[in-house]
Write an enzyme that holds these catalytic residues in place. Structure first.
Site, PDB file in Angstrom:
ATOM      1  N   SER A  75       0.618  -0.803   0.304  1.00 17.14           N
ATOM      2  CA  SER A  75      -0.318  -0.480   0.177  1.00 17.14           C
ATOM      3  C   SER A  75       1.181   0.951  -0.058  1.00 17.14           C
ATOM      4  CB  SER A  75      -1.018  -0.124   1.613  1.00 17.14           C
ATOM      5  OG  SER A  75      -1.512   0.864   1.618  1.00 17.14           O
ATOM      6  N   LYS A 123       1.974  -3.847   6.446  1.00 22.30           N
ATOM      7  CA  LYS A 123       2.223  -4.033   4.935  1.00 22.30           C
ATOM      8  C   LYS A 123       3.942  -4.065   5.026  1.00 22.30           C
ATOM      9  CE  LYS A 123      -0.689  -5.038   3.487  1.00 22.30           C
ATOM     10  NZ  LYS A 123      -1.336  -5.908   2.500  1.00 22.30           N
ATOM     11  N   TYR A 176      -2.037  -0.909  10.716  1.00 23.44           N
ATOM     12  CA  TYR A 176      -1.472  -1.968   9.690  1.00 23.44           C
ATOM     13  C   TYR A 176      -1.226  -1.557   7.954  1.00 23.44           C
ATOM     14  CZ  TYR A 176      -3.404  -1.810   4.792  1.00 23.44           C
ATOM     15  OH  TYR A 176      -3.783  -1.732   3.707  1.00 23.44           O
TER      16      TYR A 176
HETATM   17  P1  NAD Z   1     -11.067  -7.768   1.552  1.00 23.86           P
HETATM   18  O1  NAD Z   1     -11.228  -7.523   2.898  1.00 23.86           O
HETATM   19  O2  NAD Z   1     -12.330  -7.029   0.543  1.00 23.86           O
HETATM   20  O3  NAD Z   1     -10.214  -8.552   0.694  1.00 23.86           O
HETATM   21  C1  NAD Z   1      -9.545  -9.630   2.099  1.00 23.86           C
HETATM   22  C2  NAD Z   1      -9.641 -10.498   2.137  1.00 23.86           C
HETATM   23  O4  NAD Z   1      -8.779 -11.687   2.396  1.00 23.86           O
HETATM   24  C3  NAD Z   1     -11.370 -11.044   2.467  1.00 23.86           C
HETATM   25  O5  NAD Z   1     -12.226 -11.528   1.575  1.00 23.86           O
HETATM   26  C4  NAD Z   1     -11.138 -11.713   3.934  1.00 23.86           C
HETATM   27  O6  NAD Z   1     -12.090 -12.455   4.184  1.00 23.86           O
HETATM   28  C5  NAD Z   1     -10.111 -12.098   3.678  1.00 23.86           C
HETATM   29  N1  NAD Z   1      -8.458 -13.204   4.432  1.00 23.86           N
HETATM   30  C6  NAD Z   1      -8.469 -11.841   5.315  1.00 23.86           C
HETATM   31  N2  NAD Z   1      -7.923 -11.818   6.421  1.00 23.86           N
HETATM   32  C7  NAD Z   1      -7.822 -13.858   6.195  1.00 23.86           C
HETATM   33  C8  NAD Z   1      -7.125 -14.632   6.485  1.00 23.86           C
HETATM   34  N3  NAD Z   1      -5.978 -14.324   7.701  1.00 23.86           N
HETATM   35  N4  NAD Z   1      -7.606 -16.170   5.859  1.00 23.86           N
HETATM   36  C9  NAD Z   1      -7.437 -16.210   4.447  1.00 23.86           C
HETATM   37  N5  NAD Z   1      -8.652 -14.764   4.761  1.00 23.86           N
HETATM   38  C10 NAD Z   1      -8.003 -13.739   5.072  1.00 23.86           C
HETATM   39  O7  NAD Z   1      -9.441  -5.848   0.684  1.00 23.86           O
HETATM   40  P2  NAD Z   1      -9.035  -5.792   0.033  1.00 23.86           P
HETATM   41  O8  NAD Z   1     -10.241  -3.803  -0.522  1.00 23.86           O
HETATM   42  O9  NAD Z   1      -9.555  -6.193  -1.859  1.00 23.86           O
HETATM   43  O10 NAD Z   1      -7.598  -5.630  -0.106  1.00 23.86           O
HETATM   44  C11 NAD Z   1      -6.792  -6.338  -0.558  1.00 23.86           C
HETATM   45  C12 NAD Z   1      -5.128  -6.393   0.033  1.00 23.86           C
HETATM   46  O11 NAD Z   1      -4.941  -5.107  -1.080  1.00 23.86           O
HETATM   47  C13 NAD Z   1      -5.226  -5.701   1.252  1.00 23.86           C
HETATM   48  O12 NAD Z   1      -4.049  -6.723   1.577  1.00 23.86           O
HETATM   49  C14 NAD Z   1      -5.072  -4.602   1.427  1.00 23.86           C
HETATM   50  O13 NAD Z   1      -4.361  -4.823   2.978  1.00 23.86           O
HETATM   51  C15 NAD Z   1      -4.277  -4.627   0.074  1.00 23.86           C
HETATM   52  N6  NAD Z   1      -5.176  -2.958   0.479  1.00 23.86           N
HETATM   53  C16 NAD Z   1      -5.986  -2.677   0.032  1.00 23.86           C
HETATM   54  C17 NAD Z   1      -6.894  -1.030  -0.020  1.00 23.86           C
HETATM   55  C18 NAD Z   1      -7.512  -0.474  -0.232  1.00 23.86           C
HETATM   56  O14 NAD Z   1      -7.706   0.863  -0.329  1.00 23.86           O
HETATM   57  N7  NAD Z   1      -8.950  -1.609  -0.400  1.00 23.86           N
HETATM   58  C19 NAD Z   1      -5.209   0.319  -0.574  1.00 23.86           C
HETATM   59  C20 NAD Z   1      -3.880  -0.803   0.234  1.00 23.86           C
HETATM   60  C21 NAD Z   1      -3.912  -2.208  -0.121  1.00 23.86           C
HETATM   61  N1  UFG Z   2     -12.890  10.461   3.702  1.00 20.89           N
HETATM   62  C1  UFG Z   2     -13.464  11.866   4.149  1.00 20.89           C
HETATM   63  N2  UFG Z   2     -14.935  11.228   4.571  1.00 20.89           N
HETATM   64  C2  UFG Z   2     -15.580   9.702   4.427  1.00 20.89           C
HETATM   65  C3  UFG Z   2     -14.289   8.760   4.174  1.00 20.89           C
HETATM   66  C4  UFG Z   2     -12.751   9.446   4.008  1.00 20.89           C
HETATM   67  O1  UFG Z   2     -13.394  12.946   3.969  1.00 20.89           O
HETATM   68  O2  UFG Z   2     -16.052   9.435   5.135  1.00 20.89           O
HETATM   69  C5  UFG Z   2     -11.707  11.007   3.322  1.00 20.89           C
HETATM   70  C6  UFG Z   2     -10.299  10.822   4.102  1.00 20.89           C
HETATM   71  O3  UFG Z   2      -9.892  11.842   4.823  1.00 20.89           O
HETATM   72  C7  UFG Z   2      -9.154  10.942   3.049  1.00 20.89           C
HETATM   73  C8  UFG Z   2     -10.170  10.907   1.493  1.00 20.89           C
HETATM   74  O4  UFG Z   2     -10.968  10.822   1.945  1.00 20.89           O
HETATM   75  O5  UFG Z   2      -8.801  12.278   2.678  1.00 20.89           O
HETATM   76  C9  UFG Z   2      -9.634   9.097   1.309  1.00 20.89           C
HETATM   77  O6  UFG Z   2      -9.483   8.405   2.494  1.00 20.89           O
HETATM   78  P1  UFG Z   2      -9.862   6.781   2.344  1.00 20.89           P
HETATM   79  O7  UFG Z   2     -10.262   6.634   3.607  1.00 20.89           O
HETATM   80  O8  UFG Z   2     -11.099   6.758   1.581  1.00 20.89           O
HETATM   81  O9  UFG Z   2      -8.637   6.176   2.214  1.00 20.89           O
HETATM   82  P2  UFG Z   2      -6.978   6.821   2.242  1.00 20.89           P
HETATM   83  O10 UFG Z   2      -6.387   7.538   1.389  1.00 20.89           O
HETATM   84  O11 UFG Z   2      -7.006   7.168   4.228  1.00 20.89           O
HETATM   85  O12 UFG Z   2      -6.417   5.312   2.727  1.00 20.89           O
HETATM   86  C10 UFG Z   2      -6.896   4.435   1.077  1.00 20.89           C
HETATM   87  C11 UFG Z   2      -6.848   2.810   2.212  1.00 20.89           C
HETATM   88  C12 UFG Z   2      -5.562   2.267   2.527  1.00 20.89           C
HETATM   89  C13 UFG Z   2      -4.609   2.306   1.487  1.00 20.89           C
HETATM   90  C14 UFG Z   2      -4.167   3.579   0.908  1.00 20.89           C
HETATM   91  C15 UFG Z   2      -3.608   3.604   0.228  1.00 20.89           C
HETATM   92  O13 UFG Z   2      -7.780   2.589   3.433  1.00 20.89           O
HETATM   93  O14 UFG Z   2      -5.687   1.784   2.928  1.00 20.89           O
HETATM   94  O15 UFG Z   2      -5.412   4.450   0.922  1.00 20.89           O
HETATM   95  O16 UFG Z   2      -3.251   5.242  -0.444  1.00 20.89           O
HETATM   96  F1  UFG Z   2      -3.393   1.966   2.753  1.00 20.89           F
END
Ligand code: NAD
Ligand code: UFG
Length: 336
Positions: free
Chosen positions: A124, A153, A149
């Site tokens: 991330s 990572k 979190y």
């Molecule tokens: P998500 O929660 O939708 O998917 C993660 C999946 O992993 C879920 O289906 C959950 O049930 C499964 N899981 C969690 N712990 C587990 C375990 N111990 N064993 C087996 N399964 C398990 O999340 P996502 O948004 O699809 O994110 C996927 C990956 O990308 C994550 O590692 C997350 O940290 C990373 N990531 C997400 C974002 C974002 O904004 N969504 C940004 C940066 C990185």
């Molecule tokens: N925000 C609002 N209102 C809300 C939710 C979010 O104003 O209800 C704002 C936040 O303050 C931030 C922006 O929208 O300024 C984006 O927020 P998000 O929570 O959607 O995303 P972040 O940038 O905080 O983080 C996301 C994922 C992390 C990941 C990161 C990588 O949640 O897991 O992107 O850039 F690490």
């Protein structure tokens, strides 16, 4: 390739399964369903036009995981599984370290025991902390992560890189995602958070569908053009294609490689809200709330390394992201 997809029932995993199927890869999913619904996989199978074997196994369950790797031969693993809510991780740090670190350590050990040493890891942009250059390149030093979190990572990146340094048979591809939003254009799969959404786009779509009265915007006094935070929003299908492209690094025996997956464009929170309103013809009422702890003002990528080395570049714009996010939510007002 034959690919093990951990966390494949989740948001990014489910979209990536569709892209992998289109590219001709075979996949097997392992997920404990702690943050997902198996209906996502049924819909992925519809879109992919084929069955995808699924094992409901927790990564920390070594015997369960071994059984999966005994039944299939994998060329690579795409490792999405993990807990991902930034705020929750500050309240439950032990649970985050235990799940994300132990789950990954067990996975890596079981993989090497079964002769699979190729992994793509979901990292991330959060590992950059407060970035010292914008746009952020992969050479930007990692910063102080503002949440447990983010620490998981950062630590997992280090663990995998150390393992690769010690055993050159490993190929480790670290993908640092920026802000994935949107959904598959069919509206059949999308983001389905439990409870009150932490992230911006699912909150907007839940306001649009009438599940929440208004959006709270966390701060409008940042040093940005309109005072709200700036992020690199990326369409989840572009992100999914980024994984397909990153398999090339494995094929080329990259050793260890790190790529930003973003668009390179920064948009503010208010710009996203206004674009959503314009594209979908829906008014999103909002109020300004205090800043959220841990947010940084501006975060966007320089994604040129992925373009140069993997031939990958994001195709979709902000309007596509807003249209597809709404298409998913309006067709599935209560999620899966
Ligand atoms: P998500 O929660 O939708 O998917 C993660 C999946 O992993 C879920 O289906 C959950 O049930 C499964 N899981 C969690 N712990 C587990 C375990 N111990 N064993 C087996 N399964 C398990 O999340 P996502 O948004 O699809 O994110 C996927 C990956 O990308 C994550 O590692 C997350 O940290 C990373 N990531 C997400 C974002 C974002 O904004 N969504 C940004 C940066 C990185
Ligand atoms: N925000 C609002 N209102 C809300 C939710 C979010 O104003 O209800 C704002 C936040 O303050 C931030 C922006 O929208 O300024 C984006 O927020 P998000 O929570 O959607 O995303 P972040 O940038 O905080 O983080 C996301 C994922 C992390 C990941 C990161 C990588 O949640 O897991 O992107 O850039 F690490």
């Amino acid at each position: 390739m034959q690919i093990l997809v951990t966390g494949g029932a989740g948001y990014i995993g489910s979209h990536t399964l569709v892209a992998l199927a289109e590219a001709g890869h075979e996949t097997v999913v392992v997920d404990n369903l702690s943050n997902s619904n198996p209906a996502s996989l049924t819909r992925v199978e519809e879109l992919a036009g084929k069955k995808i074997p699924f094992y409901q196994v927790d990564l920390r369950n070594r015997e369960g995981l071994c059984r999966v790797l005994e039944q299939h031969h994998f060329d690579a693993c795409i490792h999405f599984a993990g807990l991902k809510a930034v705020g929750e991780s500050t309240e439950k740090p032990w649970e985050y370290y235990e799940n994300n670190i132990n789950g990954t350590l067990t996975l890596l050990d079981v993989m090497r025991q079964h002769g699979c040493k190729n992994i793509l890891f979901s990292s991330s942009a959060t590992v950059y902390g407060e970035p010292n250059v914008i746009p952020i390149t992969e050479a930007c030093p990692k910063g102080r992560c503002t949440s447990p979190y983010g620490q998981t990572k950062n630590m997992l990146e280090e663990i995998m890189m150390d393992m690769q340094r010690a055993d050159k048979d490993w190929n480790v591809v670290i993908l640092r995602y920026f802000n994935p939003i949107g959904a598959h254009p069919s509206g059949r799969i999308g983001e389905n958070p439990n409870g009150i959404p932490n992230n911006l786009m699912p909150f907007i779509t839940q306001v649009a569908v009438g599940r929440r009265p208004e959006l709270g915007i966390f701060g409008n006094d940042y040093d940005t053009p309109d005072g709200t935070c700036v992020r690199d929003f990326i369409h989840v299908m572009d992100l999914a294609q980024g994984h397909v492209a990153a398999l090339k690094a494995i094929e080329n025996h990259c050793g260890c490689a790190i790529y930003n997956l973003g668009t390179g464009q920064g948009y503010s929170v208010l710009q996203l809200v206004k674009t959503f309103e314009k594209v979908n013809g829906i008014h999103i009422p909002y109020c300004i709330k205090p800043r959220r702890a841990g947010d940084i003002a501006i975060c966007y990528s320089n994604p040129s390394k992925a373009e140069k080395e993997l031939g990958w570049i994001a195709q979709f714009g902000l309007e596509d992201m807003c249209r597809d996010a709404w298409n998913w939510q309006r067709n599935n007002p209560n999620g899966y």
